[in-house]
Design an enzyme around this catalytic site. Structure first.
Site, PDB file in Angstrom:
ATOM      1  N   ARG A   1      10.158  11.321   6.080  1.00 54.90           N
ATOM      2  CA  ARG A   1       9.776  11.379   4.660  1.00 54.90           C
ATOM      3  C   ARG A   1       8.503  12.192   4.481  1.00 54.90           C
ATOM      4  O   ARG A   1       8.264  12.742   3.410  1.00 54.90           O
ATOM      5  CB  ARG A   1       9.543   9.963   4.119  1.00 54.90           C
ATOM      6  CG  ARG A   1      10.789   9.114   4.016  1.00 54.90           C
ATOM      7  CD  ARG A   1      10.515   7.827   3.296  1.00 54.90           C
ATOM      8  NE  ARG A   1       9.695   8.069   2.113  1.00 54.90           N
ATOM      9  CZ  ARG A   1       9.011   7.119   1.492  1.00 54.90           C
ATOM     10  NH1 ARG A   1       9.038   5.889   1.954  1.00 54.90           N
ATOM     11  NH2 ARG A   1       8.296   7.392   0.419  1.00 54.90           N
TER      12      ARG A   1
ATOM     13  N   SER B   1      -6.134   3.808  -9.290  1.00 52.52           N
ATOM     14  CA  SER B   1      -4.747   4.009  -8.876  1.00 52.52           C
ATOM     15  C   SER B   1      -4.429   5.500  -8.866  1.00 52.52           C
ATOM     16  O   SER B   1      -4.551   6.182  -9.890  1.00 52.52           O
ATOM     17  CB  SER B   1      -3.797   3.299  -9.866  1.00 52.52           C
ATOM     18  OG  SER B   1      -2.497   3.868  -9.786  1.00 52.52           O
TER      19      SER B   1
ATOM     20  N   LYS C   1      -8.271  -0.528 -12.504  1.00 52.94           N
ATOM     21  CA  LYS C   1      -8.332  -0.487 -11.029  1.00 52.94           C
ATOM     22  C   LYS C   1      -8.026   0.958 -10.640  1.00 52.94           C
ATOM     23  O   LYS C   1      -7.247   1.634 -11.323  1.00 52.94           O
ATOM     24  CB  LYS C   1      -7.261  -1.441 -10.496  1.00 52.94           C
ATOM     25  CG  LYS C   1      -7.076  -1.438  -9.007  1.00 52.94           C
ATOM     26  CD  LYS C   1      -6.042  -2.495  -8.624  1.00 52.94           C
ATOM     27  CE  LYS C   1      -5.745  -2.377  -7.141  1.00 52.94           C
ATOM     28  NZ  LYS C   1      -4.717  -3.287  -6.707  1.00 52.94           N
TER      29      LYS C   1
ATOM     30  N   LYS D   1       2.307  16.515   1.046  1.00 58.42           N
ATOM     31  CA  LYS D   1       3.378  15.765   0.374  1.00 58.42           C
ATOM     32  C   LYS D   1       2.812  15.131  -0.904  1.00 58.42           C
ATOM     33  O   LYS D   1       3.419  15.224  -1.969  1.00 58.42           O
ATOM     34  CB  LYS D   1       3.884  14.660   1.294  1.00 58.42           C
ATOM     35  CG  LYS D   1       4.692  13.573   0.606  1.00 58.42           C
ATOM     36  CD  LYS D   1       5.220  12.523   1.546  1.00 58.42           C
ATOM     37  CE  LYS D   1       4.294  11.383   1.805  1.00 58.42           C
ATOM     38  NZ  LYS D   1       4.206  10.351   0.755  1.00 58.42           N
TER      39      LYS D   1
ATOM     40  N   CYS E   1       8.337  -1.712  -1.338  1.00 56.16           N
ATOM     41  CA  CYS E   1       8.657  -1.037  -0.076  1.00 56.16           C
ATOM     42  C   CYS E   1       7.978  -1.857   1.024  1.00 56.16           C
ATOM     43  O   CYS E   1       7.362  -2.882   0.760  1.00 56.16           O
ATOM     44  CB  CYS E   1       8.137   0.392  -0.082  1.00 56.16           C
ATOM     45  SG  CYS E   1       6.354   0.475  -0.028  1.00 56.16           S
TER      46      CYS E   1
ATOM     47  N   ARG F   1       4.285  -2.438  -4.918  1.00 59.33           N
ATOM     48  CA  ARG F   1       4.167  -1.164  -5.640  1.00 59.33           C
ATOM     49  C   ARG F   1       4.384  -1.315  -7.149  1.00 59.33           C
ATOM     50  O   ARG F   1       5.272  -0.726  -7.737  1.00 59.33           O
ATOM     51  CB  ARG F   1       5.128  -0.115  -5.065  1.00 59.33           C
ATOM     52  CG  ARG F   1       5.119   0.033  -3.575  1.00 59.33           C
ATOM     53  CD  ARG F   1       3.774   0.399  -2.970  1.00 59.33           C
ATOM     54  NE  ARG F   1       3.324   1.731  -3.250  1.00 59.33           N
ATOM     55  CZ  ARG F   1       3.640   2.795  -2.522  1.00 59.33           C
ATOM     56  NH1 ARG F   1       4.443   2.668  -1.505  1.00 59.33           N
ATOM     57  NH2 ARG F   1       3.182   3.984  -2.831  1.00 59.33           N
TER      58      ARG F   1
ATOM     59  N   ARG G   1       8.927   6.101  -4.206  1.00 59.55           N
ATOM     60  CA  ARG G   1       8.246   5.442  -5.314  1.00 59.55           C
ATOM     61  C   ARG G   1       7.560   6.426  -6.264  1.00 59.55           C
ATOM     62  O   ARG G   1       7.325   6.135  -7.419  1.00 59.55           O
ATOM     63  CB  ARG G   1       7.209   4.442  -4.771  1.00 59.55           C
ATOM     64  CG  ARG G   1       7.658   3.026  -4.966  1.00 59.55           C
ATOM     65  CD  ARG G   1       8.167   2.296  -3.741  1.00 59.55           C
ATOM     66  NE  ARG G   1       8.061   2.995  -2.506  1.00 59.55           N
ATOM     67  CZ  ARG G   1       9.073   3.077  -1.630  1.00 59.55           C
ATOM     68  NH1 ARG G   1      10.217   2.541  -1.919  1.00 59.55           N
ATOM     69  NH2 ARG G   1       8.939   3.670  -0.501  1.00 59.55           N
TER      70      ARG G   1
HETATM   71  C1  EPZ Z   1      -0.484   6.966  -3.504  1.00 54.22           C
HETATM   72  O1  EPZ Z   1       0.369   5.868  -3.763  1.00 54.22           O
HETATM   73  C2  EPZ Z   1       0.071   7.659  -2.267  1.00 54.22           C
HETATM   74  N1  EPZ Z   1       1.422   8.143  -2.546  1.00 54.22           N
HETATM   75  C3  EPZ Z   1       0.107   6.682  -1.101  1.00 54.22           C
HETATM   76  O2  EPZ Z   1       0.571   7.395   0.042  1.00 54.22           O
HETATM   77  C4  EPZ Z   1      -1.329   6.215  -0.840  1.00 54.22           C
HETATM   78  O3  EPZ Z   1      -1.315   5.260   0.207  1.00 54.22           O
HETATM   79  C5  EPZ Z   1      -1.895   5.569  -2.117  1.00 54.22           C
HETATM   80  O4  EPZ Z   1      -1.819   6.517  -3.212  1.00 54.22           O
HETATM   81  C6  EPZ Z   1      -3.348   5.154  -1.953  1.00 54.22           C
HETATM   82  O5  EPZ Z   1      -4.115   6.262  -1.605  1.00 54.22           O
HETATM   83  C7  EPZ Z   1       1.562   9.330  -3.166  1.00 54.22           C
HETATM   84  O6  EPZ Z   1       0.595   9.978  -3.519  1.00 54.22           O
HETATM   85  C8  EPZ Z   1       2.968   9.791  -3.408  1.00 54.22           C
HETATM   86  P1  EPZ Z   1      -2.055   3.543  -5.919  1.00 54.22           P
HETATM   87  P2  EPZ Z   1       0.241   5.058  -5.167  1.00 54.22           P
HETATM   88  O7  EPZ Z   1      -1.467   3.539  -7.280  1.00 54.22           O
HETATM   89  O8  EPZ Z   1      -0.068   6.011  -6.247  1.00 54.22           O
HETATM   90  C9  EPZ Z   1      -1.885  -1.110  -6.827  1.00 54.22           C
HETATM   91  C10 EPZ Z   1       1.889   7.779   1.930  1.00 54.22           C
HETATM   92  O9  EPZ Z   1       1.914   7.184   3.026  1.00 54.22           O
HETATM   93  N2  EPZ Z   1      -1.303  -0.718  -8.119  1.00 54.22           N
HETATM   94  O10 EPZ Z   1      -3.371   4.208  -5.700  1.00 54.22           O
HETATM   95  O11 EPZ Z   1       1.431   4.195  -5.288  1.00 54.22           O
HETATM   96  C11 EPZ Z   1      -0.950  -0.780  -5.671  1.00 54.22           C
HETATM   97  O12 EPZ Z   1      -0.010  -1.806  -5.475  1.00 54.22           O
HETATM   98  C12 EPZ Z   1       1.810   6.977   0.648  1.00 54.22           C
HETATM   99  O13 EPZ Z   1       1.891   9.028   1.793  1.00 54.22           O
HETATM  100  C13 EPZ Z   1      -1.120  -1.696  -9.099  1.00 54.22           C
HETATM  101  O14 EPZ Z   1      -1.421  -2.861  -8.883  1.00 54.22           O
HETATM  102  O15 EPZ Z   1      -1.024   4.157  -4.864  1.00 54.22           O
HETATM  103  C14 EPZ Z   1      -1.902  -0.650  -4.518  1.00 54.22           C
HETATM  104  O16 EPZ Z   1      -2.208  -1.940  -4.014  1.00 54.22           O
HETATM  105  C15 EPZ Z   1       1.909   5.479   0.893  1.00 54.22           C
HETATM  106  N3  EPZ Z   1      -0.579  -1.331 -10.282  1.00 54.22           N
HETATM  107  C16 EPZ Z   1      -3.168  -0.062  -5.156  1.00 54.22           C
HETATM  108  O17 EPZ Z   1      -3.055  -0.333  -6.567  1.00 54.22           O
HETATM  109  C17 EPZ Z   1      -0.233  -0.036 -10.561  1.00 54.22           C
HETATM  110  O18 EPZ Z   1       0.240   0.246 -11.688  1.00 54.22           O
HETATM  111  C18 EPZ Z   1      -3.311   1.442  -4.982  1.00 54.22           C
HETATM  112  O19 EPZ Z   1      -2.097   2.031  -5.399  1.00 54.22           O
HETATM  113  C19 EPZ Z   1      -0.431   0.945  -9.557  1.00 54.22           C
HETATM  114  C20 EPZ Z   1      -0.980   0.581  -8.353  1.00 54.22           C
END
Ligand code: EPZ
Length: 417
Positions: free
Chosen positions: A397, A163, A161, A22, A116, A121, A92
């Site tokens: 999902r 991401s 950070k 996914k 969520c 997010r 998201r």
């Molecule tokens: C991806 O989400 C995945 N989703 C998530 O999987 C996964 O848990 C996550 O990466 C971490 O590995 C998809 O790939 C569709 P991040 P993403 O940006 O990209 C903060 C599942 O269950 N952050 O790495 O949203 C954020 O709040 C889902 O399949 C900011 O602060 O994760 C989080 O605390 C859930 N500002 C941390 O960074 C930003 O602009 C990591 O988020 C972006 C993120």
């Protein structure tokens, strides 16, 4: 409202085939907006988030044919640059269309994802990095209004950070930016490598120059391609934990064990017997499960998407264990439900203390988010009697045919209205 009934306790035995990822499919689908040539994708998982992303692309004007095996996308018609809240709010990853739209069309109006169950997010890292490529944006009534009338210009960007989503958005956008872009402190999840492989196959000029640094040279023309999406490592990890938890005996096929090395080593350390082959993993759960202290971290660390599932396994360990959730601020929603099944888990900030030697009791349960819902199924597999899991739209999902796959290996599970 659909729910799942699970009759425990069972020891799953047999073969499970892993579906497409996914979290690789979503950025790859978003990236198709860069191209006006035909793109054929295979191995997309049949899950709700993929359906939602396809609806989002169609709402933007992509013509998409799906013959169940191959999804064919053509963007040779006029593409709109407005991504509506109604579609982005439930998934998201909808924010991932921002990068390609702004890169290709110089403007975009994309709904902010909103929060969520697992966290707020935010997308500040995406937006700050895009502005370094020349994007001007304003947030008005929950939408990002972005434009780059002169097109994007390559830049050196270091993410503040790690991401996953921001790395994906910027890699995609930089493919059409003028000149060179260097992105450092990138996330390096296997799904991002799969996205990069897809983009390179489409003709993009991308190179990983060091562990978390990538260099991209903007190009103008992309080619028509066929691409098979990688398998889902979180699905594979979930079924490995299912076997470890239930003394089950599973053959997980269709995934390269190397991409879930961290998880395999941890599950082995807890006592399960695991044999790794080229494209399959054999696992025999052990009677005795050891305890452990782990924390979630970006790849190649232990993934936050397996935290809830691991917590169920540690309830059966012979001693107390600890899990620290370092990625999301509210990813313990499954704890209350597991405690209703007899678990003894306490939370202090981002740290969970998990008592071992727990016998789960069957119960009526409520799913709250994708990975929490699957953790309830795992616990229900070991509990004698009937458990009922409500709100399984969360589960749908991200897990393809989960009850079919579990039934095939002996679990007593059915979907009821
Ligand atoms: C991806 O989400 C995945 N989703 C998530 O999987 C996964 O848990 C996550 O990466 C971490 O590995 C998809 O790939 C569709 P991040 P993403 O940006 O990209 C903060 C599942 O269950 N952050 O790495 O949203 C954020 O709040 C889902 O399949 C900011 O602060 O994760 C989080 O605390 C859930 N500002 C941390 O960074 C930003 O602009 C990591 O988020 C972006 C993120």
């Amino acid at each position: 409202m659909k729910k799942l009934e699970v009759f425990g306790a069972t020891k799953p035995k047999g073969q499970i085939k892993i579906s497409g990822s996914k979290n690789a499919s979503l950025p790859i689908l978003a990236a198709t907006l860069l191209s006006d040539k035909k793109i054929s994708l295979t191995n997309l998982p049949k899950v709700k988030d993929i359906e939602t992303m396809i609806l989002l692309l169609k709402s933007l004007g992509s013509s998409i044919e799906d013959n169940k095996k191959i999804l064919t996308i053509n963007n040779n018609k006029q593409i709109k640059t407005f991504a509506a809240y109604s579609l982005v709010k439930t998934m998201r990853a909808g924010i991932l269309v921002l990068g390609p739209l702004i890169a290709k069309f110089g403007k975009a109006k994309v709904s902010l994802p909103g929060g969520c169950a697992i966290g707020t997010r935010p997308v500040d890292i995406h937006l700050q990095a895009l502005s370094k490529l020349g994007v001007k944006y304003k947030i008005i009534q929950g939408y990002v209004h972005a434009n780059a009338p002169k097109g994007l210009v390559g830049a050196n960007i270091k993410f503040p950070k790690i991401s996953v989503g921001a790395t994906e958005n910027l890699i995609i956008a930089s493919c059409l930016a003028k000149g060179k872009t260097t992105l450092s402190n990138c996330a390096i999840e296997p799904e991002i490598k799969d996205l990069v492989n897809f983009l390179i196959k489409m003709g993009c000029n991308i190179k990983w120059t060091s562990n978390r640094t990538i260099k991209i040279e903007g190009i103008k023309n992309l080619s028509e391609i066929k691409y098979k999406v990688m398998p889902d490592r979180i699905e594979a990890g979930t079924y490995l934990i299912a076997a470890a938890l239930t003394e089950g005996n599973l053959k997980i096929v269709g995934i390269d064990p190397k991409i879930i090395n961290t998880e395999i080593n941890i599950i082995k350390k807890l006592g399960a017997k695991i044999i790794q082959k080229k494209n399959e993993i054999l696992i025999q759960g052990s009677k005795k499960i050891k305890s452990i202290n782990i924390k979630t971290s970006p790849y190649p660390g232990f993934p936050t998407d397996l935290q809830a599932q691991m917590m169920v396994l540690l309830c059966k360990a012979n001693k107390k264990s600890y899990i620290r959730e370092e990625i999301f601020e509210n990813r313990f929603m499954h704890v209350a439900e597991l405690n209703r099944m007899g678990a003894k888990i306490s939370i202090n900030g981002n740290k969970a203390t998990i008592e071992g030697n727990i016998k789960f009791e069957a119960a009526e349960l409520m799913a709250t988010d994708l990975r929490a819902s699957v953790s309830l199924i795992l616990a229900a597999l070991t509990a004698k009697g009937k458990s009922v899991i409500n709100r399984i739209y969360h589960l749908d999902r991200g897990y393809e045919d989960i009850e079919k796959k579990l039934k095939k290996v002996g679990a007593k599970i059915r979907r009821v209205n």
